[in-house]
Design an enzyme around this catalytic site. Structure first.
Site, PDB file in Angstrom:
ATOM      1  N   ILE A 157       0.844  -1.206   0.000  1.00 57.43           N
ATOM      2  CA  ILE A 157       0.000   0.000   0.000  1.00 57.43           C
ATOM      3  C   ILE A 157       0.876   1.252   0.000  1.00 57.43           C
ATOM      4  O   ILE A 157       0.593   2.223  -0.712  1.00 57.43           O
ATOM      5  CB  ILE A 157      -0.957  -0.003   1.202  1.00 57.43           C
ATOM      6  CG1 ILE A 157      -1.920  -1.186   1.105  1.00 57.43           C
ATOM      7  CG2 ILE A 157      -1.742   1.308   1.274  1.00 57.43           C
ATOM      8  CD1 ILE A 157      -2.834  -1.349   2.304  1.00 57.43           C
ATOM      9  N   ASP A 176      10.983   2.506   6.562  1.00 60.06           N
ATOM     10  CA  ASP A 176      10.490   1.166   6.874  1.00 60.06           C
ATOM     11  C   ASP A 176      11.648   0.379   7.461  1.00 60.06           C
ATOM     12  O   ASP A 176      12.741   0.391   6.896  1.00 60.06           O
ATOM     13  CB  ASP A 176       9.972   0.483   5.601  1.00 60.06           C
ATOM     14  CG  ASP A 176       9.088  -0.721   5.900  1.00 60.06           C
ATOM     15  OD1 ASP A 176       9.521  -1.588   6.686  1.00 60.06           O
ATOM     16  OD2 ASP A 176       7.979  -0.794   5.345  1.00 60.06           O
ATOM     17  N   THR A 233      -4.371   5.755   7.049  1.00 61.78           N
ATOM     18  CA  THR A 233      -5.346   4.831   6.466  1.00 61.78           C
ATOM     19  C   THR A 233      -4.997   3.392   6.856  1.00 61.78           C
ATOM     20  O   THR A 233      -5.446   2.450   6.196  1.00 61.78           O
ATOM     21  CB  THR A 233      -5.367   4.949   4.926  1.00 61.78           C
ATOM     22  OG1 THR A 233      -4.032   4.803   4.421  1.00 61.78           O
ATOM     23  CG2 THR A 233      -5.926   6.290   4.489  1.00 61.78           C
ATOM     24  N   SER A 234      -4.206   3.207   7.918  1.00 70.85           N
ATOM     25  CA  SER A 234      -3.734   1.876   8.302  1.00 70.85           C
ATOM     26  C   SER A 234      -4.495   1.318   9.499  1.00 70.85           C
ATOM     27  O   SER A 234      -5.457   0.580   9.345  1.00 70.85           O
ATOM     28  CB  SER A 234      -2.239   1.919   8.601  1.00 70.85           C
ATOM     29  OG  SER A 234      -1.525   2.230   7.426  1.00 70.85           O
ATOM     30  N   ASP A 259      -8.777   7.547   8.274  1.00 69.18           N
ATOM     31  CA  ASP A 259      -9.808   6.594   7.865  1.00 69.18           C
ATOM     32  C   ASP A 259      -9.969   5.517   8.927  1.00 69.18           C
ATOM     33  O   ASP A 259     -10.805   4.635   8.797  1.00 69.18           O
ATOM     34  CB  ASP A 259      -9.407   5.953   6.525  1.00 69.18           C
ATOM     35  CG  ASP A 259     -10.486   5.036   5.968  1.00 69.18           C
ATOM     36  OD1 ASP A 259     -11.665   5.454   5.934  1.00 69.18           O
ATOM     37  OD2 ASP A 259     -10.157   3.895   5.576  1.00 69.18           O
ATOM     38  N   GLU A 264     -12.325   2.766  17.192  1.00 65.73           N
ATOM     39  CA  GLU A 264     -13.338   2.691  16.140  1.00 65.73           C
ATOM     40  C   GLU A 264     -14.308   1.522  16.288  1.00 65.73           C
ATOM     41  O   GLU A 264     -15.407   1.553  15.729  1.00 65.73           O
ATOM     42  CB  GLU A 264     -12.681   2.612  14.768  1.00 65.73           C
ATOM     43  CG  GLU A 264     -11.979   1.313  14.470  1.00 65.73           C
ATOM     44  CD  GLU A 264     -11.433   1.265  13.045  1.00 65.73           C
ATOM     45  OE1 GLU A 264     -11.822   0.346  12.319  1.00 65.73           O
ATOM     46  OE2 GLU A 264     -10.644   2.133  12.664  1.00 65.73           O
ATOM     47  N   HIS A 296     -13.326   4.007   7.889  1.00 66.24           N
ATOM     48  CA  HIS A 296     -12.604   2.795   7.473  1.00 66.24           C
ATOM     49  C   HIS A 296     -13.131   2.296   6.127  1.00 66.24           C
ATOM     50  O   HIS A 296     -13.471   1.120   5.962  1.00 66.24           O
ATOM     51  CB  HIS A 296     -12.741   1.699   8.537  1.00 66.24           C
ATOM     52  CG  HIS A 296     -11.574   0.755   8.556  1.00 66.24           C
ATOM     53  ND1 HIS A 296     -10.969   0.348   9.717  1.00 66.24           N
ATOM     54  CD2 HIS A 296     -10.886   0.147   7.550  1.00 66.24           C
ATOM     55  CE1 HIS A 296      -9.976  -0.473   9.434  1.00 66.24           C
ATOM     56  NE2 HIS A 296      -9.912  -0.610   8.121  1.00 66.24           N
TER      57      HIS A 296
END
Length: 332
Positions: A157, A176, A233-234, A259, A264, A296
C-alpha cells in the site's frame, strides 16, 4: 461444512455469495452482524470455521470458547492480524490465515482523496456552493507538485501511495525497518526523524504491532515539520489521539486525515446518526475544521471486495484439503 462470518455487512454477503456460486462451493455461510468476542462466539456453534474482520476480538478467552465449539479455522478477511492471539490459536491447533494484500491501490487512492479534500477544501466548497456561496476565502490550498511527502511503511500500500504522489511531482521520502527494493525508483529511504522533519505530508501505511502502537505521539508530533498534514489509512492505534488533539490545538499539526480511529470498534461500520456518541475524544476531533474522518472505507471498492472473497475461499480450501497455504499466519 459450515462457516460463521462475524461483523458481516450486506456487501460482504453480496461478494461472498457471488464467489461461492462462481466456485460452486458447498460451504454454508452463516452471516452475523455482531462483532466476534468471548460473549458472541457461541454463534459459531456447529461451524468448523469463522470468518472475521478488523474489529473482531480473537483473544485467549474468545479462542477458548471457539475451541470448545469445535472451531478449527480462523479466516481473516483483512491484512492486519493484531486482533488475534496467535500463540493461543497455535496451542489449540487452529488454522489461521489472512488476506495479505487486496487491491493496495484502493487504499492508496483513498489516502490521496483525503489529502486533496483537506488540501483544496473541496468538502467545504461543495457545501458552500449548494447554499449559493461562491466566495473563495478560506479555501486556499497548496500545489502538491514539488512538496515533500513521507511514506511510513513501504509495503504494497505504501508503494502504491508513493507511485501516485511521485506522479503528482512530489519529492517522496520513505521509512520502513524492512525497506522494499521497489521503493528505490520512487523515492529515498530515510530515518523516521528526517522524514518527519522534512515532510509537508506524512502518510502512515504500517501494521499495528507492539513496536508501532502510538508511533505518532507527543514526541514524534513535535518532531514533525510545523503545519504538516498527517494521514492515517492503516490502523487507529498507530496514533495517540490525545497527543494529536494537543498538536492540532497548538497548530503544530496543520491538518489530520484519518480513515481509522483508535476506538473505532464501537463506532465504525454502523449507523449512529440517531445516537448520542459518548466518545469525547472523537467528539473533539470532529470539531476541528482541518480534520477529515472517514469510517474505514479505504478498502471499499468492488475490486477489493471481490479479491477479499476470492482469497478467503482460497484459504478455506487450504484448510479443508490440508494443502500449503501462502497466507497462513505465523504461530507466535
Amino acid at each position: 461444512m459450515k462457516l460463521a462470518m462475524f461483523s458481516s455487512q450486506p456487501y460482504d454477503r453480496r461478494f461472498f455469495e457471488e464467489a461461492r456460486v462462481a466456485r460452486s462451493d458447498a460451504v454454508e455461510i452463516h452471516y452475523h452482524e455482531t462483532t466476534l468476542n468471548a460473549e458472541t462466539a457461541v454463534l459459531a456453534q456447529g461451524c468448523a470455521a469463522v470468518c472475521v474482520f478488523v474489529n473482531d476480538v480473537l483473544d485467549a478467552a474468545t479462542l477458548e470458547v471457539l475451541d470448545g465449539l469445535g472451531v478449527k479455522a480462523l479466516l481473516l478477511r483483512c491484512a492486519g492480524f493484531n486482533n488475534v492471539d496467535l500463540a493461543t490459536a497455535a496451542r489449540y491447533g487452529m488454522f489461521a490465515a489472512r488476506v495479505p494484500a487486496y487491491s493496495p491501490e484502493a487504499v492508496a487512492e483513498h489516502a490521496l482523496a483525503m489529502i486533496q479534500t483537506l488540501n483544496r477544501h473541496t468538502h467545504r466548497a461543495w457545501a458552500r456552493v449548494r447554499e449559493g456561496n461562491f466566495a473563495l476565502e478560506g479555501l486556499l490550498g497548496m500545489t502538491l507538485h514539488g512538496k515533500t511527502v513521507g511514506i511510513v511503511g513501504t509495503g504494497k500500500i505504501g508503494l502504491a501511495t508513493a507511485r501516485i504522489l511521485k506522479g503528482f511531482g512530489c519529492r517522496v521520502l520513505g521509512h520502513d525497518p524492512y525497506p522494499s527494493p521497489a521503493f528505490a525508483p520512487l523515492g529515498t529511504q530515510v530515518p523516521l526523524a528526517q522524514l518527519l522533519a522534512e515532510s509537508d505530508i506524512v502518510s502512515l501505511h504500517c501494521p499495528l504491532t507492539d513496536e508501532t502502537r502510538h508511533m505518532i505521539n507527543a514526541a514524534t508530533l513535535a518532531a514533525m515539520k510545523p503545519g504538516a498534514m498527517l494521514v492515517n489509512t492503516s490502523r487507529g492505534g498507530l496514533i495517540d489521539t490525545v497527543a494529536v488533539i494537543a498538536a492540532l490545538k497548538s497548530r503544530q499539526l496543520g491538518a489530520l486525515a484519518i480513515d481509522v480511529y483508535e476506538q473505532e470498534s464501537a463506532l465504525f461500520f454502523h449507523d449512529h446518526s440517531g445516537d448520542i456518541i459518548d466518545d469525547d475524544l472523537f467528539g473533539r476531533l470532529v470539531t476541528f475544521p482541518n480534520v477529515l474522518i472517514t469510517g474505514h472505507q479505504g478498502f471499499f471498492t468492488i475490486e477489493a471486495l471481490r479479491e477479499i472473497a476470492s482469497i478467503t475461499f482460497d484459504n478455506l480450501d487450504c484448510f479443508r484439503r490440508g494443502g500449503v497455504c501462502a497466507n497462513l499466519l505465523p504461530a507466535l
